[in-house]
Scaffold this motif. Structure first.
Motif, PDB file in Angstrom:
ATOM      1  N   PHE A 159      -9.135  17.339   1.321  1.00 42.34           N
ATOM      2  CA  PHE A 159      -8.518  16.152   1.902  1.00 42.34           C
ATOM      3  C   PHE A 159      -9.558  15.172   2.427  1.00 42.34           C
ATOM      4  CE2 PHE A 159      -6.641  13.840   5.534  1.00 42.34           C
ATOM      5  CZ  PHE A 159      -5.696  13.104   4.823  1.00 42.34           C
ATOM      6  N   GLY A 160     -10.658  15.688   2.951  1.00 42.85           N
ATOM      7  CA  GLY A 160     -11.708  14.802   3.442  1.00 42.85           C
ATOM      8  C   GLY A 160     -12.274  13.930   2.340  1.00 42.85           C
ATOM      9  N   GLU A 161     -12.519  14.521   1.194  1.00 47.97           N
ATOM     10  CA  GLU A 161     -13.058  13.761   0.066  1.00 47.97           C
ATOM     11  C   GLU A 161     -12.059  12.723  -0.425  1.00 47.97           C
ATOM     12  OE1 GLU A 161     -15.871  17.355  -1.739  1.00 47.97           O
ATOM     13  OE2 GLU A 161     -13.741  17.189  -2.305  1.00 47.97           O
ATOM     14  N   PHE A 162     -10.791  13.096  -0.461  1.00 48.90           N
ATOM     15  CA  PHE A 162      -9.752  12.140  -0.853  1.00 48.90           C
ATOM     16  C   PHE A 162      -9.659  11.000   0.162  1.00 48.90           C
ATOM     17  CE2 PHE A 162      -5.035  11.184  -0.619  1.00 48.90           C
ATOM     18  CZ  PHE A 162      -5.041  10.298  -1.689  1.00 48.90           C
ATOM     19  N   SER A 163      -9.762  11.323   1.445  1.00 54.11           N
ATOM     20  CA  SER A 163      -9.720  10.288   2.490  1.00 54.11           C
ATOM     21  C   SER A 163     -10.900   9.341   2.366  1.00 54.11           C
ATOM     22  CB  SER A 163      -9.714  10.940   3.877  1.00 54.11           C
ATOM     23  OG  SER A 163      -8.564  11.713   4.074  1.00 54.11           O
ATOM     24  N   ASP A 164     -12.098   9.897   2.120  1.00 54.41           N
ATOM     25  CA  ASP A 164     -13.291   9.058   1.966  1.00 54.41           C
ATOM     26  C   ASP A 164     -13.093   8.059   0.817  1.00 54.41           C
ATOM     27  OD1 ASP A 164     -14.525  10.367   4.035  1.00 54.41           O
ATOM     28  OD2 ASP A 164     -15.692  11.712   2.742  1.00 54.41           O
ATOM     29  N   ALA A 165     -12.539   8.537  -0.292  1.00 49.30           N
ATOM     30  CA  ALA A 165     -12.302   7.648  -1.445  1.00 49.30           C
ATOM     31  C   ALA A 165     -11.287   6.573  -1.102  1.00 49.30           C
ATOM     32  CB  ALA A 165     -11.831   8.476  -2.644  1.00 49.30           C
ATOM     33  N   THR A 166     -10.285   6.933  -0.303  1.00 50.58           N
ATOM     34  CA  THR A 166      -9.270   5.960   0.081  1.00 50.58           C
ATOM     35  C   THR A 166      -9.822   4.934   1.069  1.00 50.58           C
ATOM     36  OG1 THR A 166      -7.519   7.598  -0.279  1.00 50.58           O
ATOM     37  CG2 THR A 166      -6.981   5.701   1.113  1.00 50.58           C
ATOM     38  N   PHE A 167     -10.579   5.388   2.079  1.00 49.94           N
ATOM     39  CA  PHE A 167     -11.183   4.449   3.028  1.00 49.94           C
ATOM     40  C   PHE A 167     -12.099   3.460   2.291  1.00 49.94           C
ATOM     41  CE2 PHE A 167     -10.962   7.967   6.470  1.00 49.94           C
ATOM     42  CZ  PHE A 167      -9.663   7.605   6.776  1.00 49.94           C
TER      43      PHE A 167
ATOM     44  N   HIS B 171       0.841  -1.197   0.000  1.00 49.04           N
ATOM     45  CA  HIS B 171       0.000   0.000   0.000  1.00 49.04           C
ATOM     46  C   HIS B 171       0.875   1.245   0.000  1.00 49.04           C
ATOM     47  CE1 HIS B 171       1.177  -0.497   4.197  1.00 49.04           C
ATOM     48  NE2 HIS B 171       0.870   0.773   4.399  1.00 49.04           N
ATOM     49  N   ASN B 172       0.274   2.365  -0.352  1.00 51.82           N
ATOM     50  CA  ASN B 172       0.860   3.683  -0.134  1.00 51.82           C
ATOM     51  C   ASN B 172       0.130   4.341   1.027  1.00 51.82           C
ATOM     52  OD1 ASN B 172       2.719   3.653  -2.228  1.00 51.82           O
ATOM     53  ND2 ASN B 172       1.401   4.735  -3.673  1.00 51.82           N
ATOM     54  N   ASP B 173       0.833   5.127   1.835  1.00 47.45           N
ATOM     55  CA  ASP B 173       0.165   5.938   2.844  1.00 47.45           C
ATOM     56  C   ASP B 173      -0.498   7.113   2.142  1.00 47.45           C
ATOM     57  OD1 ASP B 173       1.136   4.228   4.747  1.00 47.45           O
ATOM     58  OD2 ASP B 173       2.823   5.511   5.321  1.00 47.45           O
ATOM     59  N   HIS B 174      -1.726   7.484   2.569  1.00 51.32           N
ATOM     60  CA  HIS B 174      -2.448   8.513   1.836  1.00 51.32           C
ATOM     61  C   HIS B 174      -2.331   9.897   2.468  1.00 51.32           C
ATOM     62  CE1 HIS B 174      -5.699   8.401   4.819  1.00 51.32           C
ATOM     63  NE2 HIS B 174      -6.232   9.449   4.213  1.00 51.32           N
TER      64      HIS B 174
ATOM     65  N   GLY C 234       3.726  10.520   2.062  1.00 52.83           N
ATOM     66  CA  GLY C 234       2.383  10.062   1.764  1.00 52.83           C
ATOM     67  C   GLY C 234       1.868  10.692   0.474  1.00 52.83           C
ATOM     68  N   GLU C 235       0.756  10.174  -0.014  1.00 52.82           N
ATOM     69  CA  GLU C 235       0.213  10.633  -1.289  1.00 52.82           C
ATOM     70  C   GLU C 235      -0.243  12.091  -1.247  1.00 52.82           C
ATOM     71  OE1 GLU C 235      -1.557   6.512  -3.192  1.00 52.82           O
ATOM     72  OE2 GLU C 235      -2.712   7.548  -1.625  1.00 52.82           O
ATOM     73  N   THR C 236      -0.681  12.581  -0.083  1.00 56.75           N
ATOM     74  CA  THR C 236      -1.089  13.975   0.015  1.00 56.75           C
ATOM     75  C   THR C 236       0.102  14.907  -0.164  1.00 56.75           C
ATOM     76  OG1 THR C 236      -2.982  13.441   1.418  1.00 56.75           O
ATOM     77  CG2 THR C 236      -2.157  15.693   1.535  1.00 56.75           C
TER      78      THR C 236
END
Length: 429
Positions: free
Chosen positions: A417-425, A281-284, A337-339
């Motif tokens: 970032f929240g939207e990106f996190s939701d997609a990653t989760f 995995h990559n850390d997000h 991380g990806e961010t």
């Protein structure tokens, strides 16, 4: 066969000194070797060594991981928070890293080491901003200056109009906003030990982020100075993870393997051979701080790992398999991380990593990671002059392990970032 891991190391005192230079970091060449995109063999990891308080805090925290994992089911249930998508408290078998196979090889405990309640912290900022006059006896000049800097940085203040709206957002996104859940009765010493170690990692991470800012600014004229430092310094969205990798019987090296995945090219090495304890995995987030692991035998004694091939493996920028990574006991490792990859337009780059289990039966592993990241409303914009293809080019995607989702499959320009996190989760849980 994997090549030997040659990890870039920086003395903590040199890191602090480098941060005093506001124009060009004296450790630029080391940042380049570890994180930079110009070096195709970059591993996306760096070790900060000789941190004075680290050994004592490490010996205080890591032995608590197997104690936590061995608690009776009822006590573990008390610190399990399914409403948070298992992103707070105890989690076991809830994560999916390789294909759709649940990961039972490790147990995790999540907590925020900077604040017990992120929502309340954000509300305190709003209340401070809305008060026209402040009691000088209640807040020092230094604290007032710090608060004013945070208020300038916090993008939610312009997007969320009321306390009620913020609480509604938090209720709708518990994985992001849920408060800490501590084992105050079953393992009361965990809270202090985790917070102390987590705050040390955060402190060192802020120094490293400033040096990364200086590195990027000299290579990208459109880069907003202090981007990374401000994220780590001001954001209270910080996720710590105490991990315990359960012992195997020594007969299998593939407890997390799954041959299903996106077809991203053939490889002469089966990636899943190196991911029996933790899948690729990559850390997000922005920056991940990692404590050197300890190993236990069946009797709970701390031992040297008897399998020299067990531990952390990384895929370099050009797809080389590297490992296992061996860290000095007085060092913290930091991974991009990806961010951070997005915020630097790909000048700093996340790399896939996994953990290979010990082939000797009865050996378990404990470690601790802190994921430093922006808050929910923080933008995920590219710096001026950098493109989506700069951030993750198609050629780099070909080197990803088959089960690692590409960045472009979860991140789109305009996301916060929240939207990106939701997609990653959603992709991994």
């Amino acid at each position: 066969m994997p090549r030997k891991a040659d990890i870039v190391k920086i003395a903590y005192s040199d890191l602090v000194t480098a941060c005093s230079n506001d124009h060009q970091s004296s450790i630029d060449d080391l940042i380049e070797r570890a994180f930079g995109n110009a070096n195709s063999s970059s591993l996306g990891i760096i070790a900060i060594i000789d941190i004075p308080s680290l050994p004592s805090l490490r010996s205080k925290l890591l032995p608590l991981a197997p104690k936590l994992a061995a608690l009776p089911p009822q006590q573990l249930e008390e610190i399990t928070a399914p409403q948070s998508q298992y992103q707070v408290g105890w989690s076991h078998g809830r994560e999916k890293l390789e294909g759709d196979k649940p990961d039972f090889s490790k147990g995790s405990y999540y907590a925020n080491p900077l604040t017990d309640d992120l929502v309340e912290t954000m509300l305190e900022r709003r209340r401070y901003k809305s008060t026209s006059q402040h009691d000088g006896d209640k807040i020092s000049v230094h604290d007032k200056q710090q608060m004013e800097e945070v208020l300038k940085w916090d993008e939610s203040l312009n997007q969320i109009k009321s306390e009620e709206e913020l609480r509604q957002l938090a209720n709708a996104n518990p994985a992001f906003f849920a408060p800490n859940v501590w084992p105050t009765k079953s393992l009361p010493e965990l809270e202090n030990a985790l917070k102390e170690m987590g705050q040390l990692i955060h402190q060192v991470g802020v120094h490293l982020a400033k040096c990364c800012d200086l590195y990027v600014a000299t290579r990208c004229p459109g880069y907003n100075p202090n981007t990374l430092e401000n994220i780590l310094l001001h954001s209270k969205c910080c996720k710590a993870r105490l991990l315990h990798y359960f012992a195997t019987d020594g007969t299998s090296d593939s407890s997390n393997t799954d041959n299903e995945g996106d077809d991203k090219g053939d490889s002469s090495t089966d990636d899943t051979e190196f991911s029996s304890w933790c899948g690729w995995h990559n850390d997000h987030g922005s920056l991940t701080g990692l404590v050197p692991a300890i190993y236990h035998d069946e009797n709970g004694n701390i031992v040297q790992c008897p399998d020299e091939n067990a531990g952390l493996y990384i895929k370099s920028r050009n797809g080389d398999l590297v490992g296992p990574v061996k860290l000095p006991e007085n060092a913290l490792a930091f991974q991009v991380g990806e961010t951070m990859q997005v915020h630097t337009g790909g000048l700093l780059h996340a790399t896939p990593h996994a953990v290979r289990g010990c082939k000797t039966g009865g050996i378990s592993r404990s470690t601790f990671a802190v994921f430093m990241e922006p808050e929910y409303h923080s933008s995920m914009n590219l710096p001026a002059g950098r493109s989506v293809s700069d951030t993750q080019c198609e050629e780099a995607e070909k080197s990803l392990p088959k089960t690692v989702r590409t960045l472009r499959s979860r991140w789109k320009v305009g996301m916060n970032f929240g939207e990106f996190s939701d997609a990653t989760f959603a992709a991994f849980h």
